[in-house]
Design a protein around this motif. Sequence first.
Motif, mmCIF file in Angstrom:
data_model
loop_
_atom_site.group_PDB
_atom_site.id
_atom_site.type_symbol
_atom_site.label_atom_id
_atom_site.label_comp_id
_atom_site.label_asym_id
_atom_site.label_seq_id
_atom_site.Cartn_x
_atom_site.Cartn_y
_atom_site.Cartn_z
ATOM 1 N N GLU A 183 0.844 -1.196 0.000
ATOM 2 C CA GLU A 183 0.000 0.000 0.000
ATOM 3 C C GLU A 183 0.881 1.249 0.000
ATOM 4 O O GLU A 183 0.624 2.212 -0.727
ATOM 5 C CB GLU A 183 -0.920 0.002 1.231
ATOM 6 C CG GLU A 183 -2.013 -1.057 1.180
ATOM 7 C CD GLU A 183 -2.860 -1.082 2.442
ATOM 8 O OE1 GLU A 183 -4.036 -1.459 2.346
ATOM 9 O OE2 GLU A 183 -2.351 -0.708 3.526
ATOM 10 N N ARG A 187 1.205 4.217 -2.810
ATOM 11 C CA ARG A 187 1.038 5.629 -2.444
ATOM 12 C C ARG A 187 2.254 6.442 -2.868
ATOM 13 O O ARG A 187 2.140 7.546 -3.387
ATOM 14 C CB ARG A 187 0.804 5.761 -0.944
ATOM 15 C CG ARG A 187 -0.685 5.820 -0.588
ATOM 16 C CD ARG A 187 -0.904 6.266 0.843
ATOM 17 N NE ARG A 187 -0.403 5.286 1.807
ATOM 18 C CZ ARG A 187 -1.128 4.238 2.219
ATOM 19 N NH1 ARG A 187 -2.361 4.069 1.787
ATOM 20 N NH2 ARG A 187 -0.624 3.387 3.073
ATOM 21 N N GLY A 190 2.302 7.610 -6.189
ATOM 22 C CA GLY A 190 1.341 8.638 -6.536
ATOM 23 C C GLY A 190 -0.102 8.184 -6.605
ATOM 24 O O GLY A 190 -0.957 8.911 -7.099
ATOM 25 N N ALA A 191 -0.407 6.981 -6.144
ATOM 26 C CA ALA A 191 -1.796 6.514 -6.180
ATOM 27 C C ALA A 191 -2.618 7.238 -5.124
ATOM 28 O O ALA A 191 -2.138 7.499 -4.024
ATOM 29 C CB ALA A 191 -1.849 5.013 -5.946
ATOM 30 N N THR A 192 -3.864 7.556 -5.488
ATOM 31 C CA THR A 192 -4.769 8.152 -4.505
ATOM 32 C C THR A 192 -5.264 7.034 -3.590
ATOM 33 O O THR A 192 -5.187 5.849 -3.943
ATOM 34 C CB THR A 192 -5.971 8.805 -5.206
ATOM 35 O OG1 THR A 192 -6.700 7.765 -5.880
ATOM 36 C CG2 THR A 192 -5.529 9.839 -6.225
ATOM 37 N N PRO A 193 -5.793 7.389 -2.397
ATOM 38 C CA PRO A 193 -6.287 6.343 -1.484
ATOM 39 C C PRO A 193 -7.290 5.413 -2.162
ATOM 40 O O PRO A 193 -7.264 4.201 -1.956
ATOM 41 C CB PRO A 193 -6.941 7.140 -0.356
ATOM 42 C CG PRO A 193 -6.228 8.453 -0.367
ATOM 43 C CD PRO A 193 -5.857 8.721 -1.794
ATOM 44 N N SER A 194 -8.168 5.954 -3.005
ATOM 45 C CA SER A 194 -9.171 5.088 -3.641
ATOM 46 C C SER A 194 -8.506 4.177 -4.670
ATOM 47 O O SER A 194 -8.895 3.032 -4.852
ATOM 48 C CB SER A 194 -10.282 5.928 -4.279
ATOM 49 O OG SER A 194 -9.845 6.447 -5.523
ATOM 50 N N GLN A 195 -7.466 4.684 -5.318
ATOM 51 C CA GLN A 195 -6.734 3.839 -6.266
ATOM 52 C C GLN A 195 -5.993 2.727 -5.531
ATOM 53 O O GLN A 195 -5.936 1.596 -5.997
ATOM 54 C CB GLN A 195 -5.737 4.681 -7.071
ATOM 55 C CG GLN A 195 -6.400 5.471 -8.196
ATOM 56 C CD GLN A 195 -5.415 6.393 -8.892
ATOM 57 O OE1 GLN A 195 -4.559 6.986 -8.230
ATOM 58 N NE2 GLN A 195 -5.538 6.515 -10.200
#
Lengths: 287, 411
Positions: A183, A187, A190-195
Motif C-alpha cells: 500500500e 502511495r 502517486g496513487a490516490t487512497p481510492s486507487q
Amino acid sequence: MTAFGAALPRRAGALVRRAAARPQGFAARSALALLLVLLVAPFLPVVVWSVTRAWFYPAIVPQTLDLSAWTSVFSATSGVPAALGRSVLIALSATGLAMLFGVPAGRALALHRFPGRRLVEVLVLAPLVVPPLAVAMGLHAVFLKIGLAGTVPGVVLAHIIPTLPYVILVSASVFSAFDTGLEDQARSLGATPSQVLRHVTVPLLAPGLAVAALFAFLVSWSQYGLTLLVGSGRVPTMPLILMQFVTAGRQDVAGAIAVLTVLPGVLALVLSARILAAAAARERTTS
Amino acid sequence: MPIPRRIVLGLLAGALALPVAARAAPLSEDALRTAPFETIVEAARGGTVNFFLWGGDDRINAYVSGPLAEALKAEYGITLNRVGVADTAEVVNQILSEQEAGVTDGGAVDLVWINGENFRTLKTGGLLLCGYAERLPNARFVDWSDPSIANDFGTPVDGCEVPWSKARFALAYDSARTAEPPKTMAAFLDWVRANPGRFTYAAPPDFNGSAFVRHVFMHAAGGAEALSGPFDQARFDAAAEKAYGLLDDLEPFLWREGRTYPTDIAQLNQLFANSEVDFTFNYEPTVFGAGVADGRFPETTRSFAFDDGTLANTSYVAVPFNAANKAAALVLANHLLSPAEQLRKADPAVWGMATALDLDRLTPAEAEAFRALPRHPAVIADEDLADRAMAELSADWLEAIEKGWIERVGR
C-alpha cells in the motif's frame, strides 16, 4: 504468519496462495472439478431417490421415473420454497454480519500487538470448542426474554456464533500474509487512497476474504440445532424441513429437499472458486 | 477495514428492534372458558394461529396448509401457520423453555398435535389451557364418557385437550410374500420362530416399537386386564419376568439374530419394503395406504390386527398456557371437530385418519358419509379394528415397560 494464523486457516491460506501462484489455470480448474466430483458423487443416489418411487430390493435400478416428490416439494403448501428463501436470507445476513465483525478482528489480531491478544485468540476459538447446543439453550432462554426467539433476526444473530470464528481465523491468516508495504509503495508512486484500495488492497485481499465468506455462508447454511432452538421451530430453514422427512423415512421427498439444500452451497463454492481463479489470472498478468 | 461505529450500532439496534411488534389485547383465560363462542370467534378474527405438528408426511402437510387453512381463512378470517416438527417432544421442550424463561404470554405455540407422554408432561406441569374443551360448540359430537377419549394413555384429559383422531395398532404384510398372516399373538410368535430372520421390531422407545412390546407384554400377562389401572410394581414384576423372557428367547429368531434392532419405525418400514423382513406395524394403519400411494410400500401390502386385541389411542390438539393466540387456537380446535372437517380428514384421498367423533351424535346423513368413505386396500377395515380395540396402558406402565426393555432386552 503469526502462531495464531498458523492454526486452522493454514489450508485456506494455502489454497489462496496456491491458486494465486498457479502458472496456469488448468491445474486450478482440474482441482475445482475434482472437488465438485467429490462433493457431488455421494449425492447421486439422493438425486435418484428424488425422481423415483416404489424402488425396492432386489431391483438394482429404479423401475419407475416419478416426479411426484418434486411436485410436492414445489407445491405452495409444502413450505419448501419459502424455507429455501429464508435459508438464503439468513445465511447471507449471518455472513454479512460475521464479515462485518470478523474481518476487522482478524486484521487486528494479525497485524497488531496489543495486551490480552492471547486471551482474545482463545475467546475467538471458544465457540468451536464449547458444544453449540449448550450455548443455544442458554441463548434461547435469553432470546425468549427479549422477544428475539422464534424470529429470523434472532436466528441470524445466533448464527453469528458458529460463523464468526471461521471468519476471524481465515481473515487473520489473510492479513498475516498481507504486506502493508505494498500500500505504501502504491502511495509513494502517486496513487490516490481510492486507487490504492481498488488496485492494491482489494485485489490482494479479495480471494482470502471470499474464502472467509464462503466458510461463514456454509456454516450458517448447515445449522440445525441452533436454528431449531433459537427459532422456536417457527423459523423453518432447509435443514429443519429436511430432518422432518429424513426421520419419517421419506427418501423421495427428503432426496428432493436435499438436492435443493446442497445447491446454494455448490453455488457459493463455484463463486469463490471463480474469485480465486480471477485472482490467479491477475497474478499472472501482473507478474 | 474501518467501519464507522455508528453503522455497526445502528445495524445491531435494527436487528434487535425488528421482532418487537404490537399485539392486540387478548381475551383473559377466564373469558376463554366462559364467554359465548361468538365472542371468542370475534376476538380471533383476522388473527393468526401457529399450529405445531409432526411434519414428516407431505400429505398431512398439504392437507393442513391447503384445504384446512383455506377453510379457516374463509370461515373465520384466521391465518393458519403450519409449523412442522420432526418430533413432538421438541414442542414440549419449547414450552418448557418458555416457562423457565418466564414467557407467560406470547408463546410460540398456539396449538399442538399431541398425546401420551408429551401430554402428560405438559398437563402435570400446568402448562396447558384447561377447561374449555367440552364447551366448544362442536364438542357435542364427541362422546366424552368414552374411556378412550376421556383418558390419554391413562392420563385424564380433564378438558385440557380436544380429541382430533383415533388410531389403532395394526400390522402390515405383503400378500405377495405372505399368503395368510398369523392373526393371534401366540400364532405370530410361533411364526417368528418358524421363520428365522424374517421379523424384527423397532427398538423402544420408538413409539410404534414400544406399542408392539406392550402387545407382547399383555400377551405374557394373560390379557390387557392384568395391566389395567394405575401402575403396580408387583403386577409389573410378575408380567415383566414372562414378557422379557419371551422377548429374550425370541432374539435368535429375529432379523440379524436380534443382535441389533431398527432404531425407528422408518427403518423397519424400509426393511419390510425391501423384503428383508415380512412385517411392519403402525399405530396408525392409514400410513400403509399412504405408503403404497407414495411408493414406500409394495402395491400388495395388506394389514391386519391381532384377534386377541389391538391397542387403541386417541390423538388430540392442545393449547399451551402461554399461547399468543389462544382465541384463534380455540376456533381452530373447534373447527377440527366439525363433521365436515373430520370427514375431509378421514377421506383416504386427503389423509385417511379415523374420526374422533361419535357417529351416533351426527345426523344420519353425516354418519352415512363417514361409513361410505372409501378404504385403501392396504388399510384394515375400521370395523375390524374397533372390534378388537383395547385401551392403552397408563403412561407409568408404558415408561416402566420401555425402561425394562432397554435394560433387559435391548442392552
